[in-house]
Design a protein around this motif. Structure first.
Motif, PDB file in Angstrom:
ATOM      1  N   GLU A  89       0.834  -1.210   0.000  1.00  0.00           N
ATOM      2  CA  GLU A  89       0.000   0.000   0.000  1.00  0.00           C
ATOM      3  C   GLU A  89       0.867   1.257   0.000  1.00  0.00           C
ATOM      4  N   ARG A  90       1.937   1.227   0.743  1.00  0.00           N
ATOM      5  CA  ARG A  90       2.846   2.382   0.811  1.00  0.00           C
ATOM      6  C   ARG A  90       3.516   2.626  -0.543  1.00  0.00           C
ATOM      7  N   VAL A  91       3.924   1.540  -1.208  1.00  0.00           N
ATOM      8  CA  VAL A  91       4.512   1.680  -2.554  1.00  0.00           C
ATOM      9  C   VAL A  91       3.499   2.334  -3.486  1.00  0.00           C
ATOM     10  N   PHE A  92       2.250   1.899  -3.409  1.00  0.00           N
ATOM     11  CA  PHE A  92       1.232   2.453  -4.291  1.00  0.00           C
ATOM     12  C   PHE A  92       0.846   3.882  -3.928  1.00  0.00           C
TER      13      PHE A  92
ATOM     14  N   ALA B 192      12.184   2.632  -3.646  1.00  0.00           N
ATOM     15  CA  ALA B 192      12.333   2.133  -2.288  1.00  0.00           C
ATOM     16  C   ALA B 192      12.618   3.269  -1.318  1.00  0.00           C
ATOM     17  N   TYR B 193      13.517   4.175  -1.666  1.00  0.00           N
ATOM     18  CA  TYR B 193      13.819   5.311  -0.788  1.00  0.00           C
ATOM     19  C   TYR B 193      12.566   6.116  -0.480  1.00  0.00           C
ATOM     20  N   LEU B 194      11.757   6.385  -1.510  1.00  0.00           N
ATOM     21  CA  LEU B 194      10.550   7.175  -1.308  1.00  0.00           C
ATOM     22  C   LEU B 194       9.521   6.436  -0.458  1.00  0.00           C
ATOM     23  N   ALA B 195       9.287   5.161  -0.777  1.00  0.00           N
ATOM     24  CA  ALA B 195       8.261   4.402  -0.052  1.00  0.00           C
ATOM     25  C   ALA B 195       8.694   4.117   1.394  1.00  0.00           C
ATOM     26  N   GLU B 196       9.943   3.729   1.576  1.00  0.00           N
ATOM     27  CA  GLU B 196      10.436   3.436   2.922  1.00  0.00           C
ATOM     28  C   GLU B 196      10.606   4.713   3.746  1.00  0.00           C
ATOM     29  N   GLY B 197      10.914   5.802   3.068  1.00  0.00           N
ATOM     30  CA  GLY B 197      11.185   7.062   3.754  1.00  0.00           C
ATOM     31  C   GLY B 197       9.963   7.875   4.073  1.00  0.00           C
ATOM     32  N   GLY B 198       8.812   7.484   3.526  1.00  0.00           N
ATOM     33  CA  GLY B 198       7.565   8.161   3.882  1.00  0.00           C
ATOM     34  C   GLY B 198       7.209   9.346   3.030  1.00  0.00           C
TER      35      GLY B 198
END
Length: 147
Positions: free
Chosen positions: A13-16, A137-143
């Motif tokens: 969901e965060r990736v999307f 990954a940086y964007l999704a993991e980093g919020g």
């Protein structure tokens, strides 16, 4: 077709959420350098975002349109980059433990890029999409915010 995989330490969901924010497109897509506009309906099927690619002062304006949108599992777009051509890009996301695995597949569908021999095209796209998935990954993991 070039295919890359990456384990991302967050939810599908965060990736999307990142993918749903068209204004973040040049932050994760290698080659896209700026956004000019995003359809209000993005990321609905048929919606477009208007980006530029290249390096200033040699920028080319083009667009990417959504062909399929099924969050938090699947997205398919047609990325235009003329004069190179057009590509279909798919992103598939599956839960894995506390994170998810993202698969990106890309191949040229029209234009001069389609005539680059497949083995060479795969190597070039694989290198590009390794970095694309790292940025995602940086964007999704980093919020990064959704909108």
């Amino acid at each position: 077709m070039s295919v890359n995989y990456r384990l991302i330490h967050t939810t599908p969901e965060r990736v999307f959420e990142v993918l749903a924010n068209g204004w973040l497109y040049p932050s994760w897509v290698v080659g896209a350098s700026r956004m000019r506009d995003v359809d209000d309906s993005w990321p609905a099927e048929g919606a477009r975002l208007f980006h530029s690619f290249g390096v200033w002062p040699f920028l080319i304006n083009d667009s990417t349109s959504v062909l399929e949108w099924d969050p938090p599992r699947h997205m398919k777009v047609k990325a235009r980059g003329w004069p190179i051509g057009e590509a279909h890009v798919t992103l598939d996301v599956k839960p894995r433990g506390d994170g998810c695995v993202v698969r990106i597949g890309e191949d040229a569908v029209s234009g001069p890029g389609r005539f680059i021999p497949d083995p060479i095209r795969r190597v070039m796209l694989h290198a590009r999409n390794t970095e694309t998935l790292q940025r995602l990954a940086y964007l999704a993991e980093g919020g990064a915010t959704a909108n």
